[in-house]
Design a protein around this motif. Sequence first.
Motif, mmCIF file in Angstrom:
data_model
loop_
_atom_site.group_PDB
_atom_site.id
_atom_site.type_symbol
_atom_site.label_atom_id
_atom_site.label_comp_id
_atom_site.label_asym_id
_atom_site.label_seq_id
_atom_site.Cartn_x
_atom_site.Cartn_y
_atom_site.Cartn_z
ATOM 1 N N THR A 650 -0.414 9.897 4.809
ATOM 2 C CA THR A 650 -0.036 9.775 3.397
ATOM 3 C C THR A 650 1.022 8.701 3.186
ATOM 4 O O THR A 650 0.945 7.917 2.228
ATOM 5 C CB THR A 650 0.481 11.127 2.881
ATOM 6 N N LYS A 659 -4.953 5.382 -2.269
ATOM 7 C CA LYS A 659 -5.065 6.834 -2.300
ATOM 8 C C LYS A 659 -6.538 7.212 -2.164
ATOM 9 O O LYS A 659 -7.240 7.418 -3.157
ATOM 10 C CB LYS A 659 -4.476 7.410 -3.591
ATOM 11 N N GLU A 882 0.470 15.713 -0.013
ATOM 12 C CA GLU A 882 -0.390 14.839 -0.800
ATOM 13 C C GLU A 882 0.396 14.070 -1.849
ATOM 14 O O GLU A 882 0.186 12.878 -2.060
ATOM 15 C CB GLU A 882 -1.481 15.661 -1.504
#
Length: 1181
Positions: A650, A659, A882
């Motif tokens: 991430t 992303k 996330e």
Amino acid sequence: MSESAGLQFVSPYAFEAMQKVDVVRLAALSDPELRLLLPCLVRMALCAPADQSQAWAQDKKLILRLLSGVEAVNSIVALLSVDFHALEQDARKEQQLRHKAGGANGESILVSQLQHGLTLEFEHSDPLRRLRLALSELLAIMNKVADSNGEWFLKSSELFESPVYLEEVADVLCILQAELPSLLPIIDVAEALLHVRNGDWFLCLLVANVPDSFNEVCRGLIKNGERQDEESMGGRRRTEALRQLCQMNPSQALNIRAMVVEECHLPGLGVALTLDYKPDTADDAVSPLVSYVSGLLLGTNGKVRTWFSMFIRNGQQRESSSVLWQMRRQLLLELVAILPRSRSTHEPNDSVQDAESSSGYSGLREEHVVKASALLRLYCALMGIAGLRPTDEEAEQLLQLMTSRPPATPAGVRFVSLSFCKLLAFPTLVSTPEQEQLMVMWLSWMIKEEEYFESAAGVAASFGEMLLLVAMYFHSNQLSAIIELVCSTLGMKIAIKPSSLSKMKTIFTQEIFTEQVVTAHAVRVAVTNNLSANITGFLPIHCIYQLLRSRAFTKHKVSIKDWIYRQLCETSTPLHTQLLPLIDVYINSILTPASKANPEATNQPITEQEILNIYQGSAGVRVRSRYSITTQLLILYYILSYEEALLANTKQLALMQRKPKSYSAALMDQIPIKYLITQAQGLQQELGGLHSALLRLLATNYPHLCMVEDWLCEEEVTGTLPLLRRMLLTSNTWRYSQMQLHHAFQKVPSSCPRLIRILDHLTLLSAGDLIPYAEALTGSMGLLLGPGVPRRIPQTVNKLWMVLNTVMPRRLWVMTVNALQPSVKILRQQMYTQNDLMVDPLIVLRCDHRVYRCPPLMDVVLHMLSGYLLASKAYLNSHLKETADFDRQSQTISNLGLGQAGQPDTPEVTREELKNALLAAQDSAAVQILLEVCLPTSEEQGLDGARRAEVEGQPEGGLLSDLREVQCLICCLLHQMFIADPNIAKLVHFQGYPRALLPLTVAGIPSIHICLDFIPELLAQPQLEKQIFAIQLLSHLCTQYALPKSLGVARLAVSVMATLLTVLTRTKRFAFFMPTLPCLVAFCQAFPPLYDDVAALLVQVGQVCASDVVTKTRDIDPLIARLQHLKQKPKEVLVSGGGQSKLSLAQRAAEELGGADPDVQLCYQIEATFMDIIGTSLYGL
């Protein structure tokens, strides 16, 4: 031993006749041949035989007849007439004399002073003296051999060198050894004969006259031989002698060769015997020489390999007459014999470049392909392992063979692969421009004919994949991988220098396979059908794996996703070892760009629709997809690994402002994860490391699917007893449909017998067969909460639910939560989803309140609660990962714009703390709700009082209730939660809960003893309620766990109570001491040493209370006096008072003072506490 070249040796025919005592064959021998065997035949005719049969008597007559015409027999008979016993004694005396003299040649007992030379003395002597002369000379040689310490020498002996008397000396030698075996062991005699001229001839005659000693003599000579026989004269003479022995007895040649390998001595002898060996039936495939040398160099015995390699290295320095050069010449002849007749190093015409004409131009005959492959491997082993340096002729012929074109058969594919790897391993074979051009043309032919070979040969692994793989390795400069590939294909470990591959690298990367050609060609390669570990060799998957590792596809914008998806769909068991690495490197190529300059250069992930196609038909029913279980497990591994890698990367993705899309929760809900894992568990041997890898991913991302109690339940479902139960399954079990089960539930309680019968039949089904009934079972659970339902029905439903939980837990939980909602929510059609339950696990406890008094269904609810609590933790952790880095990145950018770059770290810490606080609040709320469920309702309290009145004298009768069973289930869950995270126990007890539950929690939760660790901290809290709760909790803990640690905490509690007495106001004092004074009774009961401290505290509290009521109308001093008396003489007071209870004292206090004054009530409470302490200490009341 060239000096014996003109002598006649014993023929194989004669030796076999002697070995089998075949008189007919012996009679057919010529006189010269028969002359060599006379010593044995004469002894056979004269000595008394052990065989007294008539057949031997007839054979003996034939032997006598055969010997009657031979003149030399008389001399041999004369030799046998000697007194051998006296001869042996003299020989032993001479040995002792020589031993004392240190081996010097002094006086001889056997032979007196010689007047003439040894030969003349032998000629003029009688038989006895001849025996003495030969024995003396032989013993002298044997003694010298024993004293030589392995140093080679050649003894010059006139007796063994005179050609005139060789036969007579041989007769004497054979008679001596036969008559004096203890003095002259045949192995020692054989060793001695190697040190004289004509020794091999004497040795063959000796063994021929004692044929049973053949193996013994050969083994002895081999065992005493040199490790490298070509390096010394002694070794060469020994080899020649053994070679002559094997020529005399060729049937034992291979056994002697095996002895050579076993002892790792005389390697030249092994090769010589192989060269001499002429098999009865010729093997067209592989010659004996190729088989023998290949077995030595490519076998598993490292000692043998090193020994023979040394022979090859050392032998190259010798002249061309050595055994090694004979071997090389023979191998070269075999190689030339199988070469295509029209082979040439010149470039062929362009008109012959099509497939048919090219195969005719230099085609290798089909019957020669296997032999050619064996020769190639042998030369690889000779050059790579043994260090053979090929001559120009050998190199030229080898290159001709390697670049020949075999027929399209599996053996032909193997030959091309070996030839290609040999070119890589030994590029020095290509030395001239013409040879280089020939190699390039042959490689081009390989590329052109690869598809035809693969289809015509019917093999899944062709040489095209190897070419592609090597090209990729060259492009990525992975020379060590090429070396490993070559060694693996050739089946041997060869030391290849990476620098030697530079020429091949240039040819591959610039002339044949550019990187763009490689990637474009790789995508067009067909996937391997039914790929499994049974398919060996180099496959397209190896090529794709290397291209993915080198990021060639993304660099040249070639999409590889479809190829990987098709290959994953074409898999079967046993699992191919390259599949998991392929998935891992593919995932890495999706998430990580090939370069920072081009962040969009990534591969595309598999789409959700493609994934759903794999599991089509598996949502809600048993998996019956057209795809194999291997494919489904691999796709599951891909999804879980992708999600894990996405979270792990991430930060890097946020820095690159990328992303990638995560797979939706709806997709994951449609994949039967637990069912697939259950299937994989039974296929662990076939799946290799896939099962363990899936378990690791599940434990990280789906901890609620890896609960220990689930694994234990699976053991019960798949164990021996369920198997035996299913063996009783009748054929009519399937007559009950889901609709029939649903109707039976709807008519409860009138249809209870039929429902029980259906449920009992369902218990015999396997977990997979139960899946179609899941919706009917869960949807009707709410109907079991009504009155009149037999206990057996919810118990059976619980059992079936646990079986279904082993294969479809997530969907089952959602259906169960929705089915157990209160009727109001059901009417509103408020249905929860998997995501709702992970965000708020407490939804599980917002069920119909009747579930709280139905133990089988409450067990199901608690199981789901523990699972969703774990799922919620995993969900929040992944959600934090996330979003955190992207939020942090955007905030950093915004802060840089505002000039506040020093603040981004603060929100990160806050988010983690908030997450932990939310999880703690979630867990503690669940515990508090469950504790409230344990409290009896007003109706249950009334029923409990009535039940106790009915069963007076049976105090345990009141415990047999649904409430008590639910309490036990809840206590078990709380015990597990406290063990998993002791902080939950601390948080819950700092929050507090109804004191009426303390007896239940302390007795029902074994792990609650950990509260002793934080009770001192709880006592230090400023809130009076927490201090009271701590003392009450401690009183029960001391009774349950009377440990030294409990004593210390109890003593601290008494001290805190004494301290609080001095600081509390009158109102707070009453509120604090009224509930805590009874706890002192438990302290004293558990720990009698606390009696003095507790008595002093009670008197002190009484005095404080008395001082506040001195102005009252009634004097309290008599009470204080009683307290002092109770402290000093408790037994007398108890006897005189008759053991009044606390209740009677409290009633009296209320009657005397009207219950108006708190201090007076507290005083009577103190007196009651005193009486209880005394009563429990004296009578255990």
